[in-house]
Design an enzyme around this catalytic site. Structure first.
Site, PDB file in Angstrom:
ATOM      1  N   GLY A  39     -44.804  20.437 -40.892  1.00  0.00           N
ATOM      2  CA  GLY A  39     -45.916  19.506 -41.108  1.00  0.00           C
ATOM      3  C   GLY A  39     -45.806  18.267 -40.244  1.00  0.00           C
ATOM      4  O   GLY A  39     -45.215  18.296 -39.161  1.00  0.00           O
ATOM      5  N   PHE A  59     -42.271  12.859 -40.135  1.00  0.00           N
ATOM      6  CA  PHE A  59     -42.183  11.633 -40.929  1.00  0.00           C
ATOM      7  C   PHE A  59     -41.572  10.467 -40.155  1.00  0.00           C
ATOM      8  O   PHE A  59     -41.547   9.346 -40.638  1.00  0.00           O
ATOM      9  CB  PHE A  59     -41.451  11.866 -42.256  1.00  0.00           C
ATOM     10  CG  PHE A  59     -40.114  12.567 -42.157  1.00  0.00           C
ATOM     11  CD1 PHE A  59     -39.074  12.062 -41.405  1.00  0.00           C
ATOM     12  CD2 PHE A  59     -39.903  13.757 -42.870  1.00  0.00           C
ATOM     13  CE1 PHE A  59     -37.848  12.711 -41.325  1.00  0.00           C
ATOM     14  CE2 PHE A  59     -38.674  14.419 -42.794  1.00  0.00           C
ATOM     15  CZ  PHE A  59     -37.649  13.894 -42.022  1.00  0.00           C
ATOM     16  N   ASN A  86     -57.715  14.282 -38.266  1.00  0.00           N
ATOM     17  CA  ASN A  86     -57.740  15.420 -39.193  1.00  0.00           C
ATOM     18  C   ASN A  86     -59.082  16.147 -39.187  1.00  0.00           C
ATOM     19  O   ASN A  86     -59.130  17.375 -39.238  1.00  0.00           O
ATOM     20  CB  ASN A  86     -57.401  14.959 -40.618  1.00  0.00           C
ATOM     21  CG  ASN A  86     -55.907  14.926 -40.860  1.00  0.00           C
ATOM     22  OD1 ASN A  86     -55.131  14.807 -39.917  1.00  0.00           O
ATOM     23  ND2 ASN A  86     -55.495  15.034 -42.106  1.00  0.00           N
ATOM     24  N   LEU A 140     -49.895  19.442 -43.373  1.00  0.00           N
ATOM     25  CA  LEU A 140     -51.103  19.652 -42.570  1.00  0.00           C
ATOM     26  C   LEU A 140     -51.058  21.005 -41.852  1.00  0.00           C
ATOM     27  O   LEU A 140     -52.075  21.683 -41.725  1.00  0.00           O
ATOM     28  CB  LEU A 140     -51.241  18.498 -41.556  1.00  0.00           C
ATOM     29  CG  LEU A 140     -52.386  18.583 -40.552  1.00  0.00           C
ATOM     30  CD1 LEU A 140     -53.754  18.709 -41.237  1.00  0.00           C
ATOM     31  CD2 LEU A 140     -52.389  17.366 -39.616  1.00  0.00           C
TER      32      LEU A 140
HETATM   33  N1  CO8 Z   1     -40.540  15.230 -39.746  1.00  0.00           N
HETATM   34  C1  CO8 Z   1     -39.501  14.918 -38.932  1.00  0.00           C
HETATM   35  N2  CO8 Z   1     -38.333  15.592 -38.935  1.00  0.00           N
HETATM   36  C2  CO8 Z   1     -38.212  16.614 -39.794  1.00  0.00           C
HETATM   37  C3  CO8 Z   1     -39.250  16.985 -40.679  1.00  0.00           C
HETATM   38  C4  CO8 Z   1     -40.460  16.250 -40.617  1.00  0.00           C
HETATM   39  N3  CO8 Z   1     -41.514  16.553 -41.382  1.00  0.00           N
HETATM   40  N4  CO8 Z   1     -38.833  18.033 -41.422  1.00  0.00           N
HETATM   41  C5  CO8 Z   1     -37.576  18.295 -41.019  1.00  0.00           C
HETATM   42  N5  CO8 Z   1     -37.204  17.449 -40.050  1.00  0.00           N
HETATM   43  C6  CO8 Z   1     -35.925  17.385 -39.347  1.00  0.00           C
HETATM   44  C7  CO8 Z   1     -34.830  16.777 -40.221  1.00  0.00           C
HETATM   45  O1  CO8 Z   1     -34.865  15.364 -40.167  1.00  0.00           O
HETATM   46  C8  CO8 Z   1     -33.587  17.379 -39.591  1.00  0.00           C
HETATM   47  O2  CO8 Z   1     -33.309  16.676 -38.400  1.00  0.00           O
HETATM   48  P1  CO8 Z   1     -31.781  16.234 -38.057  1.00  0.00           P
HETATM   49  O3  CO8 Z   1     -31.030  17.534 -37.889  1.00  0.00           O
HETATM   50  O4  CO8 Z   1     -31.938  15.464 -36.797  1.00  0.00           O
HETATM   51  O5  CO8 Z   1     -31.300  15.442 -39.231  1.00  0.00           O
HETATM   52  C9  CO8 Z   1     -34.038  18.773 -39.184  1.00  0.00           C
HETATM   53  O6  CO8 Z   1     -35.476  18.715 -39.103  1.00  0.00           O
HETATM   54  C10 CO8 Z   1     -33.654  19.828 -40.194  1.00  0.00           C
HETATM   55  O7  CO8 Z   1     -34.153  19.421 -41.453  1.00  0.00           O
HETATM   56  P2  CO8 Z   1     -33.284  19.449 -42.801  1.00  0.00           P
HETATM   57  O8  CO8 Z   1     -31.853  19.193 -42.484  1.00  0.00           O
HETATM   58  O9  CO8 Z   1     -33.961  18.556 -43.788  1.00  0.00           O
HETATM   59  O10 CO8 Z   1     -33.457  20.993 -43.204  1.00  0.00           O
HETATM   60  P3  CO8 Z   1     -33.455  21.620 -44.673  1.00  0.00           P
HETATM   61  O11 CO8 Z   1     -33.514  23.094 -44.486  1.00  0.00           O
HETATM   62  O12 CO8 Z   1     -32.353  21.034 -45.488  1.00  0.00           O
HETATM   63  O13 CO8 Z   1     -34.836  21.102 -45.363  1.00  0.00           O
HETATM   64  C11 CO8 Z   1     -37.217  20.745 -45.487  1.00  0.00           C
HETATM   65  C12 CO8 Z   1     -36.042  21.554 -44.861  1.00  0.00           C
HETATM   66  C13 CO8 Z   1     -37.320  21.026 -46.952  1.00  0.00           C
HETATM   67  C14 CO8 Z   1     -38.450  21.208 -44.765  1.00  0.00           C
HETATM   68  C15 CO8 Z   1     -36.994  19.226 -45.274  1.00  0.00           C
HETATM   69  O14 CO8 Z   1     -36.628  18.997 -43.923  1.00  0.00           O
HETATM   70  C16 CO8 Z   1     -38.235  18.422 -45.581  1.00  0.00           C
HETATM   71  O15 CO8 Z   1     -38.539  18.174 -46.730  1.00  0.00           O
HETATM   72  N6  CO8 Z   1     -38.977  17.994 -44.532  1.00  0.00           N
HETATM   73  C17 CO8 Z   1     -40.186  17.176 -44.713  1.00  0.00           C
HETATM   74  C18 CO8 Z   1     -41.436  18.005 -44.773  1.00  0.00           C
HETATM   75  C19 CO8 Z   1     -42.663  17.132 -44.982  1.00  0.00           C
HETATM   76  O16 CO8 Z   1     -42.790  16.447 -45.978  1.00  0.00           O
HETATM   77  N7  CO8 Z   1     -43.598  17.134 -44.022  1.00  0.00           N
HETATM   78  C20 CO8 Z   1     -44.797  16.316 -44.093  1.00  0.00           C
HETATM   79  C21 CO8 Z   1     -45.848  17.025 -44.910  1.00  0.00           C
HETATM   80  S1  CO8 Z   1     -47.307  16.060 -45.167  1.00  0.00           S
HETATM   81  C22 CO8 Z   1     -48.295  16.385 -43.848  1.00  0.00           C
HETATM   82  O17 CO8 Z   1     -48.030  17.239 -43.058  1.00  0.00           O
HETATM   83  C23 CO8 Z   1     -49.560  15.563 -43.687  1.00  0.00           C
HETATM   84  C24 CO8 Z   1     -49.254  14.112 -43.538  1.00  0.00           C
HETATM   85  C25 CO8 Z   1     -50.261  13.387 -42.646  1.00  0.00           C
HETATM   86  C26 CO8 Z   1     -49.567  12.297 -41.870  1.00  0.00           C
HETATM   87  C27 CO8 Z   1     -50.464  11.609 -40.903  1.00  0.00           C
HETATM   88  C28 CO8 Z   1     -49.618  10.557 -40.152  1.00  0.00           C
HETATM   89  C29 CO8 Z   1     -50.305   9.929 -39.052  1.00  0.00           C
END
Ligand code: CO8
Length: 299
Positions: free
Chosen positions: A89, A92, A119, A144
């Site tokens: 997605g 963050f 969007n 998203l």
């Molecule tokens: N953004 C940035 N980096 C991410 C994201 C993300 N969404 N998801 C994972 N990563 C990165 C982690 O920081 C990590 O990086 P590093 O190795 O450098 O520390 C790497 O990817 C691996 O991630 P994890 O170690 O966390 O892996 P896990 O298997 O333990 O967990 C998860 C996987 C459950 C997916 C977890 O990473 C997570 O919860 N990620 C967040 C997902 C999320 O909430 N995404 C946003 C959804 S909302 C959306 O999409 C609409 C929002 C609209 C925003 C508009 C803004 C302008």
């Protein structure tokens, strides 16, 4: 004011956020585009961030979708990915989000461009796409990107046991995006859509398969995501090989007529409500907490 101070404090004191901002700038080949025979292929190529896309990368995806739509001689557009996730997605730690004056982060001026316009545009591009839109889904999909995934025509999943859909908007102080409020119930049924959107629960690969969202899965049998992507490409191109192109494209238009009204309505309603949430300030704080792992999703 409290939200602004909290956000400013959290950003300047978060080693996690600075690390993510630092590592984000090297992404030249982050989203890729190629045409292979009669197929345009768009690839998410940020496996180290689980293919989370920042604002620029979603913009790039949209521009590639426009290009694929107008590509002469193609019948299919294939969205594929790399590594273990299809897409986590929105990023963050997007520097469009983190690297701006915190005061701006609570204004109409900022969110109308960065959220509302983007969007609406992206969702319309997926909904209005003229070609057969196919996703080769190597792993879970979040946020998203899940909304956009629900707008493709055909879904192929590598490994059901590792796949899930997550629409964690309620955990982020947001509302549905990418027309997910309309597509989730159309593709999963009302009860599963409610679980996804009201309870922010992941919907498992098995559930997605049982309700008919997934056309085919492969029990995780391929050694790599690239091998899986190649197989999906081959299977779908073989399937349309001898069909009459114009009939395919017209049938796509006819199918789409049935959903246009509710997708377009959902798209405009979602961004109006979403704008309200950004102006209220909750998601900004939740994104920082997520980056610091103070907030977790149910998976
Ligand atoms: N953004 C940035 N980096 C991410 C994201 C993300 N969404 N998801 C994972 N990563 C990165 C982690 O920081 C990590 O990086 P590093 O190795 O450098 O520390 C790497 O990817 C691996 O991630 P994890 O170690 O966390 O892996 P896990 O298997 O333990 O967990 C998860 C996987 C459950 C997916 C977890 O990473 C997570 O919860 N990620 C967040 C997902 C999320 O909430 N995404 C946003 C959804 S909302 C959306 O999409 C609409 C929002 C609209 C925003 C508009 C803004 C302008």
């Amino acid at each position: 004011i409290n939200s602004i101070s909290y956000l400013y404090f959290s950003l300047s004191n978060s080693p996690k956020v600075s690390k993510l901002l630092y590592t984000m700038s090297d992404e030249e080949a982050d989203v890729l585009y190629e045409v292979r025979d009669r197929t345009a292929i768009i690839t998410f190529n940020i496996p180290s961030k689980l293919n989370a896309l920042n604002g620029e990368q979603y913009l790039k995806l949209g521009k590639f979708m426009e290009r694929a739509n107008e590509e002469e001689g193609t019948v299919m557009t294939l969205i594929q990915s790399t590594g273990r996730f299809f897409s986590a997605g929105a990023n963050f730690a997007d520097n469009g989000l983190m690297d701006v004056d915190p005061q701006l982060l609570f204004t109409h001026e900022y969110w109308l461009g960065k959220f509302v316009a983007r969007n609406v545009w992206l969702t319309n591009l997926f909904n209005d796409h003229k070609k057969i839109l196919v996703a080769a889904v190597n792993g879970p999909s979040i946020g998203l990107s899940t909304g956009l995934l629900m707008l493709v025509d055909l879904v192929y999943v590598h490994d059901l046991s590792k796949f899930y859909l997550l629409a964690p908007f309620a955990n982020l102080g947001l509302v549905a995006e990418g027309a997910a409020s309309a597509t989730l119930f159309a593709r999963l049924g009302w009860s599963k859509a409610s679980e996804a959107l009201l309870l922010a629960k992941p919907i498992s690969g098995a559930d997605c398969y049982n309700v008919g969202l997934i056309n085919k899965h492969y029990d995780g049998k391929f050694k790599s995501t690239e091998e899986f992507n190649q197989q999906v490409y081959k299977e779908v191109t073989d399937a349309f090989e001898n069909l009459h192109e114009d009939s395919i494209l017209q049938n796509k238009q006819l199918l789409k007529l049935n959903r246009d009204q509710y997708i377009n309505h959902a798209n405009s309603q979602e961004v109006m409500r979403g704008l309200g949430k950004w102006l209220e300030g909750v998601p900004q704080t939740r994104f920082v907490q997520l980056a610091n792992k103070d907030v977790k999703h149910k998976i």
